[in-house]
Design a protein around this motif. Sequence first.
Motif: not given
Ligand SMILES: Cc1cc2nc3c(=O)[nH]c(=O)nc-3n(C[C@H](O)[C@H](O)[C@H](O)COP(=O)(O)OP(=O)(O)OC[C@H]3O[C@@H](n4cnc5c(N)ncnc54)[C@H](O)[C@@H]3O)c2cc1C
Length: 360
Positions: A7-9, A12-14, A30-32, A42-44, A99-101, A117-119, A144-146, A225-227, A261-263
């Motif tokens: 869950i989450g693509a 990490a998930g992909l 794979l569920v997203n 690259r969101l900033h 599921l990331g943050s 936010p830019v998350a 860093l994000t700021g 920051g992120f949650r 759990a990953v990411g």
């Molecule tokens: C602007 C910005 C710049 C950053 N720059 C860096 C950097 O330079 N270097 C670095 O190491 N990190 C950076 N980060 C942090 C990095 O983006 C995250 O740590 C990383 O994306 C984590 O990967 P993840 O796969 O755990 O989560 P994500 O990439 O967030 O993926 C989570 C996925 O889960 C999906 N999802 C969430 N909830 C649900 C649900 N309930 N059901 C189905 N799908 C769901 C989301 O849509 C998403 O596709 C940055 C973050 C931001 C916002």
Amino acid sequence: MTNIVVIGAGYAGLTVARRLARRATAHVTLVNAAPDFVERIRLHQHAAGEDLRVRPLAEAVRGTGIELVVGRVRAIDPATKEIDVDGRGIGYDTLVYALGSVSDDHGIPGVAENAYPVAGLAEATRLRDLVPAKATVTIVGGSLTGIEAATELAEQHPDLHVRMVAGHAPGSGLSVKARRHLGRVFDRLGIEVRTGARVAKVLADSVVLTDSEELASDITVWATGFRVSPLATQAGVRTAHSGRIVVDATLRSVSHPDIYAVGDSAAVQIDGQELRMACATAEPMAEYAARAIATRLRGEEPKPFSYRYFLQCISLGRKDGLVQLVDAHDRPKETVITGRVAALVKEGIVRGAGWSALRR
Ligand SMILES: Cc1cc2nc3c(=O)[nH]c(=O)nc-3n(C[C@H](O)[C@H](O)[C@H](O)COP(=O)(O)OP(=O)(O)OC[C@H]3O[C@@H](n4cnc5c(N)ncnc54)[C@H](O)[C@@H]3O)c2cc1C
């Protein structure tokens, strides 16, 4: 055949899903929530006006045998081993939680209603559309994000007054040399910095500090920051104070061994230190988890996950950057690379991260 549901693509998930599809004799689902892979790091850039290339997940999984389900996970039932995706039940033998943050508003009044936010992609797009018509933007958060958001916005919109409000000096975790460079770049881009300031509330056209000072702000970017998603905690999976899933040395939940759990969602301890939320930690976790799951499916025991930090890479607009070398525990060394070379290194890393999740 074993049913593995990821869950989450995101990064990490992909990565887990694609590696598992290659390595394990299993059906991988794979569920997203969205149909596309988002290059979150690259969101900033996107918020400052750059178009983000859309990468359809259907293309990323084509020919791999992965079943893609686009939908939002609403709940997890570890007792029946089923997840609820928009009302549809999907059963699993092994669940990979990725599921990331999202941005953390820390419960500060007005952030949810008035700050940007830019998350996430939708948030960054909203910001991109609004910024060109504004005169003053306040970035709250000096990490860093700021820093990346402030420099990108200032570079792309030279007429914009960019102000950073932060409790500590920007990049306070970096080396002296790195902070000096940061200071020079902020000066060059005309970014005003207010440190030692805490935000009490955000209004539509201002930011109110805890000492009651009110700073006019056409648009406020929230980067403190992120949650993580509350789904794991709600399901009774053991989580840390941060809400991240507590895992063992093989990235398996300590309370539910059929859940990995990953990411950003995983509270991974290395030498007593929790790995920070980063793409740089998410992808190695994902590579490892795919190997560990495949190893267990063969009836063998995987070696523990290991990780060490090497560098922090920060973009400072498109023409400048900072590569901060760090020790194994993420503490800064004195060596830094700056300027165009650092910008190129950072761009290479960002491309590599996307390529690794989508193609490798
Ligand atoms: C602007 C910005 C710049 C950053 N720059 C860096 C950097 O330079 N270097 C670095 O190491 N990190 C950076 N980060 C942090 C990095 O983006 C995250 O740590 C990383 O994306 C984590 O990967 P993840 O796969 O755990 O989560 P994500 O990439 O967030 O993926 C989570 C996925 O889960 C999906 N999802 C969430 N909830 C649900 C649900 N309930 N059901 C189905 N799908 C769901 C989301 O849509 C998403 O596709 C940055 C973050 C931001 C916002």
